[in-house]
Every structure is written in structure tokens, then in C-alpha cells.
Design a protein around this motif. Sequence first.
Motif, short mmCIF file in Angstrom:
data_model
loop_
_atom_site.label_atom_id
_atom_site.label_comp_id
_atom_site.label_asym_id
_atom_site.label_seq_id
_atom_site.Cartn_x
_atom_site.Cartn_y
_atom_site.Cartn_z
N THR A 51 0.85 -1.18 0.00
CA THR A 51 0.00 0.00 0.00
C THR A 51 0.89 1.23 0.00
O THR A 51 1.79 1.35 0.83
CB THR A 51 -0.92 0.02 1.23
N LEU A 52 0.63 2.13 -0.94
CA LEU A 52 1.34 3.40 -1.01
C LEU A 52 0.36 4.51 -0.67
O LEU A 52 -0.77 4.50 -1.16
CB LEU A 52 1.86 3.66 -2.43
N THR A 53 0.78 5.44 0.16
CA THR A 53 -0.04 6.62 0.44
C THR A 53 0.81 7.86 0.20
O THR A 53 2.02 7.86 0.46
CB THR A 53 -0.57 6.62 1.90
N GLN A 54 0.16 8.88 -0.31
CA GLN A 54 0.86 10.14 -0.60
C GLN A 54 1.47 10.67 0.68
O GLN A 54 0.80 10.80 1.70
CB GLN A 54 -0.13 11.13 -1.19
N ARG A 55 2.76 11.01 0.65
CA ARG A 55 3.49 11.42 1.85
C ARG A 55 3.26 12.88 2.23
O ARG A 55 3.19 13.22 3.39
CB ARG A 55 4.98 11.15 1.67
N HIS A 56 3.20 13.76 1.24
CA HIS A 56 3.05 15.19 1.51
C HIS A 56 1.69 15.69 1.04
O HIS A 56 1.08 15.10 0.16
CB HIS A 56 4.17 15.97 0.82
N LEU A 57 1.25 16.79 1.62
CA LEU A 57 -0.05 17.36 1.27
C LEU A 57 -0.13 17.65 -0.23
O LEU A 57 -1.09 17.28 -0.89
CB LEU A 57 -0.30 18.65 2.08
#
Length: 96
Positions: free
Chosen positions: A60-66
Motif C-alpha cells: 500500500t502506497l499513500t501520498q506522503r506530503h499534502l
Amino acid sequence: MGALQIIEVEPVYGYGWLVSGKARREVPAIFRLSLEHAEPRLWIGTVLNEGHEFQGRRVTLTQRHLEWSGYVNIEVDADRPTSGSGRVDLTLPPNS
């Protein structure tokens, strides 16, 4: 999501890696991920690289920065906690 999408993920050091429940300084090798699910800020797929320590694992990858920077948080589906951060080499985030 239409056709199968494959992306390359480059693990980076960031705050370090936790592999099989143990802290580790060295980062895993670059891997290719076959996406099974994609939505804004979240991508799920399976590692394709033969011989890679995460071969066949769901990731699972999630966006790290806003704002999109190309950096993602990485969580590997494993018996013991395995996570770190990485970079996806795309101009825009992979969306469906």
C-alpha cells in the motif's frame, strides 16, 4: 481503473525502514508494483520483481506530503511490520 498499470517504486531512507519488525538502515531495492487499486493519495498493488525481498507481497502506497511531491509512505503486507518511504517517478500521481 482500466488496463493494468505497473509503476516503479524507489525506496528511500527517510526516517529509516522497519523490515519484519526490525529497524534497518539499508533500503530495499527498487521494485515494480502491479496496481490493483488506485485512488487519489492511495495505491495498492503486488510486487512483481523475482527475487526481491517483497516479491508477491501486497503493498500500500499513500501520498506522503499534502501537495504531490512524488514521495509516498510504503506499507508491505507481511507477517511482521514492514514499512518505510519511497519515491514514485511520475510527473503526476497515478490516478485511475
